[in-house]
Design an enzyme around this catalytic site. Structure first.
Site, short mmCIF file in Angstrom:
data_model
loop_
_atom_site.label_atom_id
_atom_site.label_comp_id
_atom_site.label_asym_id
_atom_site.label_seq_id
_atom_site.Cartn_x
_atom_site.Cartn_y
_atom_site.Cartn_z
N HIS A 46 0.82 -1.22 0.00
CA HIS A 46 0.00 0.00 0.00
C HIS A 46 0.86 1.27 0.00
O HIS A 46 1.67 1.49 0.90
CB HIS A 46 -0.93 0.03 1.22
CG HIS A 46 -1.83 1.22 1.24
ND1 HIS A 46 -3.10 1.21 0.70
CD2 HIS A 46 -1.62 2.49 1.69
CE1 HIS A 46 -3.64 2.41 0.84
NE2 HIS A 46 -2.76 3.21 1.44
N ASN A 86 -3.57 9.34 -11.10
CA ASN A 86 -4.09 10.54 -10.44
C ASN A 86 -3.44 10.62 -9.06
O ASN A 86 -3.61 9.70 -8.25
CB ASN A 86 -5.61 10.47 -10.31
CG ASN A 86 -6.30 10.46 -11.67
OD1 ASN A 86 -5.88 11.17 -12.58
ND2 ASN A 86 -7.32 9.65 -11.80
N GLY A 92 -8.23 14.20 -8.98
CA GLY A 92 -9.34 13.29 -9.27
C GLY A 92 -9.16 11.90 -8.69
O GLY A 92 -9.92 10.99 -9.02
N HIS A 99 -2.19 3.61 -8.09
CA HIS A 99 -2.58 2.80 -9.24
C HIS A 99 -2.37 3.58 -10.52
O HIS A 99 -2.47 4.80 -10.55
CB HIS A 99 -4.04 2.34 -9.15
CG HIS A 99 -5.03 3.46 -8.97
ND1 HIS A 99 -5.28 4.04 -7.74
CD2 HIS A 99 -5.85 4.09 -9.85
CE1 HIS A 99 -6.20 4.98 -7.87
NE2 HIS A 99 -6.57 5.05 -9.16
P1 5GP Z 1 -8.97 7.10 -9.36
O1 5GP Z 1 -10.05 8.10 -9.63
O2 5GP Z 1 -8.73 6.89 -7.88
O3 5GP Z 1 -7.71 7.37 -10.12
O4 5GP Z 1 -9.50 5.75 -9.97
C1 5GP Z 1 -10.07 4.74 -9.21
C2 5GP Z 1 -10.62 3.69 -10.16
O5 5GP Z 1 -10.90 2.52 -9.43
C3 5GP Z 1 -11.90 4.11 -10.87
O6 5GP Z 1 -11.70 4.06 -12.28
C4 5GP Z 1 -12.93 3.09 -10.39
O7 5GP Z 1 -13.85 2.73 -11.39
C5 5GP Z 1 -12.05 1.93 -9.95
N1 5GP Z 1 -12.60 1.13 -8.87
C6 5GP Z 1 -13.11 1.59 -7.69
N2 5GP Z 1 -13.47 0.56 -6.90
C7 5GP Z 1 -13.18 -0.59 -7.60
C8 5GP Z 1 -13.33 -1.96 -7.30
O8 5GP Z 1 -13.79 -2.39 -6.23
N3 5GP Z 1 -12.92 -2.85 -8.27
C9 5GP Z 1 -12.39 -2.43 -9.46
N4 5GP Z 1 -12.02 -3.38 -10.33
N5 5GP Z 1 -12.23 -1.11 -9.76
C10 5GP Z 1 -12.62 -0.20 -8.83
ZN ZN Z 2 -4.24 -0.20 -0.21
#
Ligand code: 5GP
Ligand code: ZN
Length: 110
Positions: A46, A86, A92, A99
């Site tokens: 993490h 991000n 965002g 990730h």
């Molecule tokens: P961020 O906005 O934090 O860069 O992107 C987070 C991404 O994680 C989003 O595109 C969202 O759809 C995805 N996401 C959130 N929760 C889950 C989950 O439980 N499983 C999967 N596979 N994707 C997730």
């Molecule tokens: Zn984590």
């Protein structure tokens, strides 16, 4: 992190459509895809976001970039993808576990 969604996926406590895995990294399909190919590539350890990586994490940082290329090749989108992270809510970020979004399969603006 106990209540981190992506840590839960790493621990197998939440399901995910995994497309790539090493000892240190995991890639799985985004639950709400923004492109025909939308994969999230994470370190299993993490980190909240990119700014938490330190010099000691140089090998992991390099592995992440090479893994992105390998995932793209595995999914048939080598040379035709976008890689985005991000860093922070202002950018965002919604899930506070480092990730990279690997997006492909549609026309992106230059
Ligand atoms: P961020 O906005 O934090 O860069 O992107 C987070 C991404 O994680 C989003 O595109 C969202 O759809 C995805 N996401 C959130 N929760 C889950 C989950 O439980 N499983 C999967 N596979 N994707 C997730
Ligand atoms: Zn984590």
């Amino acid at each position: 992190m106990d209540d981190c969604v992506f840590c839960k996926i790493v621990r197998g406590e939440l399901p995910a459509d995994v497309v790539y895995e090493t000892a240190d990294l995991l890639a799985f399909r985004d639950i709400n895809p923004q492109a025909p190919t939308h994969v999230l590539l994470i370190p299993k350890k993490h980190f909240t976001f990119l700014d938490e990586l330190q010099r000691d994490d140089l090998k992991l940082a390099g592995e992440l970039l090479l893994a992105a290329s390998e995932v793209a090749a595995k999914l048939g989108v080598a040379g035709a993808y976008k890689l985005v992270t991000n860093c922070g809510e202002a950018a965002g970020q919604v899930v506070p576990h480092l990730h990279f979004h690997l997006l492909a399969g549609k026309k992106f603006a230059p």
